[in-house]
Scaffold this motif. Structure first.
Motif, short mmCIF file in Angstrom:
data_model
loop_
_atom_site.label_atom_id
_atom_site.label_comp_id
_atom_site.label_asym_id
_atom_site.label_seq_id
_atom_site.Cartn_x
_atom_site.Cartn_y
_atom_site.Cartn_z
N HIS A 10 -0.02 0.70 3.70
CA HIS A 10 0.09 0.55 2.24
C HIS A 10 1.26 1.37 1.75
O HIS A 10 1.41 2.55 2.11
N ARG A 11 2.11 0.75 0.94
CA ARG A 11 3.30 1.40 0.38
C ARG A 11 4.18 2.01 1.48
O ARG A 11 4.72 3.11 1.34
N LEU A 30 -7.38 0.42 -4.81
CA LEU A 30 -6.00 0.43 -5.30
C LEU A 30 -5.89 1.12 -6.65
O LEU A 30 -5.03 1.99 -6.86
N ARG A 31 -6.78 0.79 -7.57
CA ARG A 31 -6.65 1.30 -8.93
C ARG A 31 -7.16 2.73 -9.08
O ARG A 31 -6.56 3.54 -9.78
N ARG A 35 -4.10 4.76 -7.14
CA ARG A 35 -3.44 4.80 -8.44
C ARG A 35 -2.31 3.78 -8.55
O ARG A 35 -1.31 4.01 -9.21
N CYS A 36 -2.51 2.65 -7.90
CA CYS A 36 -1.59 1.52 -8.04
C CYS A 36 -2.19 0.57 -9.07
O CYS A 36 -2.94 -0.37 -8.74
N ASN A 37 -1.88 0.82 -10.33
CA ASN A 37 -2.53 0.11 -11.42
C ASN A 37 -1.84 -1.19 -11.82
O ASN A 37 -2.23 -1.83 -12.79
N THR A 39 -1.97 -3.89 -10.09
CA THR A 39 -2.97 -4.91 -9.79
C THR A 39 -4.09 -4.83 -10.83
O THR A 39 -4.66 -3.76 -11.04
N THR A 92 1.34 -4.89 -2.74
CA THR A 92 1.02 -5.06 -4.16
C THR A 92 2.31 -5.23 -4.95
O THR A 92 3.41 -5.19 -4.40
N GLU A 94 3.72 -3.21 -6.74
CA GLU A 94 4.58 -2.03 -6.58
C GLU A 94 5.54 -2.18 -5.40
O GLU A 94 6.68 -1.72 -5.46
N ASP A 95 5.08 -2.85 -4.33
CA ASP A 95 5.97 -3.09 -3.19
C ASP A 95 7.08 -4.06 -3.56
O ASP A 95 8.22 -3.91 -3.13
#
Length: 497
Positions: A10-11, A30-31, A35-37, A39, A92, A94-95
């Motif tokens: 991930h990331r 994730l959220r 903290r990949c918000n 999604t 995600t 972010e990627d």
């Protein structure tokens, strides 16, 4: 199998998770944890697509969405249990944002493809999968192919026109793709790990990698919940708040992912995805393409399995009528013992089947009678991503314009998917003419007593079932059969503007 943490990419880095419940969803992790918000959570049941992410794994066999060494699939993160991601990569929005001059996001900006923006990350991820797949193949999707790819992503404010325009525009922008080679290298390092045996608060999640190990664990733990794509069981947790027993995951067994042809049969393994399974069926029966496109949504088809759809036993499942009409049989295994059962004999009553304790469905086998007239029709309120009110599948064998054999199967008409045996008897041995059709329609009333529910009334279902049989006759009658497009209400709506 020794306990070890859940490990995935991930990331751009390998992540280990050792403190999550086995039923914790990828979306929640994730959220709340990563903290990949970007999604979003919309429906939390795999319908709206706001939570769409990409799952990448090393390609093995005839998988869908192969890009380089990877199979990259859009899935709904809201109904994916975190342990099922072990050994895979999670991508995600972010990627995507980290890729310089990323064309998917740029095209959405240029074409005004976002208003409130809540659904936009999900669209971006599905479009990224489309972009990578077509760039890899050196092709461009048509507008309709883009719409089909986006059938699992709902927009409630922007409208789909600018989003589809962005889908076309992204191929005109300078090329900028994901670094799939780096992801593949990381995944190869994870292949050396032991099979996942994860435990938290007394609940176990086991993911064996060989068929023999899986069969042994199934016998040893007959009370464990079998998990495949999580597209149904995920809702048990999210919507019904059910507590699950120990989980036995089928998705890491390589033998069960295979789709092969042997002894004049198409064999689809229990871990083969819906997308791969339907793709294989359509290669042999091109007339099933519309049913393939209308079966759930792409994120659901990429996660769920065809055998899981059959084993679930829903009376409104669209896979069972088609495969019953084709004469499919199940390969069932308990320990080392293997037996075969016609699919229509598998269902006993509503959500009840003939699996014995410790037994599981290993594969579904479909005889390759390619030359026999066969059709399948789905009637629902929406074209895309909707549950059938009635599903009808029909196959006949003709000799000198007379019916030698018939297999007519319906979903949505009873507590189980079942054959219309009285209707079949009405046509066998008779010429395939309109008088025979009328006899069959009359007999159909003896096969089913449909119910009224939110999707359709009993009277409507009975009428539709008869008209689907008539449509089948119109398309397959020896004298001047009609082309399917002349009978398809959706054809003009789906034709390119």
């Amino acid at each position: 199998m020794n306990h070890r943490p859940i490990t995935f990419v991930h990331r751009g880095r390998v992540v280990s998770v050792d403190d999550a419940e086995p039923t914790r969803t990828l979306l929640d992790w994730l959220r709340e944890d990563a903290r990949c918000n970007g999604t979003k959570e919309g429906c939390a049941e795999g319908d709206c697509g706001a939570c769409t992410v990409l799952i990448a794994e090393l390609a093995d066999g005839a998988q869908a969405n192969v890009v380089g060494e990877l199979s990259i699939r859009p899935v709904n993160s809201c109904i994916q249990f975190l342990p099922a991601l072990d050994g895979k990569a999670v991508l995600t929005v972010e990627d995507v944002s980290a890729v310089p001059n990323q064309p998917v996001q740029q095209a959405m900006v240029e074409c005004h493809g976002s208003q409130c923006g809540f659904c936009t990350p999900g669209f971006i991820m599905t479009m990224t999968a489309t972009y990578e797949r077509h760039c890899e193949a050196g092709t461009r999707p048509t507008r309709q192919q883009l719409a089909d790819d986006l059938a699992g992503n709902l927009c409630r404010c922007t409208g789909y026109r600018p989003i589809l325009e962005a889908g076309q525009r992204m191929f005109d922008l300078p090329l900028a793709r994901l670094n799939t080679a780096a992801i593949a290298a990381q995944l190869r390092t994870l292949r050396g790990q032991e099979p996942l045996a994860y435990e938290h608060a007394g609940q176990r999640f086991q993911a064996p990698r060989t068929l023999d190990d899986f069969a042994r664990l199934r016998v040893d733990h007959p009370e464990a919940r079998l998990l495949a794509g999580c597209t149904d069981i995920g809702l048990w947790v999210n919507k019904q708040f059910r507590e699950l027993a120990d989980i036995l995951f089928i998705g890491e067994v390589a033998e069960l992912k295979r789709i092969t042809v042997h002894d004049h049969c198409l064999s689809i393994g229990a871990a083969a995805s819906l997308e791969d399974g339907w793709s294989a069926l359509v290669q042999h029966w091109p007339q099933l393409e519309a049913m393939w496109l209308r079966f759930a949504s792409p994120p659901v088809r990429h996660a769920g399995t065809l055998v899981g759809n059959l084993a679930n036993g829903s009376p409104i499942g669209d896979g069972a009528p088609v495969l019953i009409a084709l004469g499919a049989r199940l390969v069932m295994r308990r320990g080392a013992h293997v037996r075969h059962l016609p699919l229509e004999a598998f269902y006993v009553d509503y959500m009840k089947n003939r699996l014995a304790p410790g037994e599981f469905v290993q594969a579904v086998e479909v005889p390759l009678h390619i030359d026999r007239p066969m059709r399948a029709y789905k009637v629902s309120k929406r074209f895309d991503s909707d549950i059938s009110a009635v599903c009808g599948a029909f196959a006949i064998e003709l000799q000198d314009d007379r019916v030698l054999n018939a297999r007519f199967a319906y979903g949505g008409m009873a507590a189980i998917v079942k054959r219309a045996e009285a209707t079949e008897d009405a046509v066998i041995g008779r010429p395939w003419t309109e008088p025979t059709l009328l006899m069959a329609i009359e007999a159909l009333a003896n096969d089913f007593t449909p119910l009224t529910d939110l999707r359709a009334s009993a009277a409507y279902r009975a009428q539709v079932a008869a008209q689907l049989l008539r449509r089948f006759w119109l398309e397959t009658r020896p004298d001047q059969p009609l082309a399917a497009v002349r009978l398809d209400v959706w054809h003009e709506l789906r034709s390119p503007a």
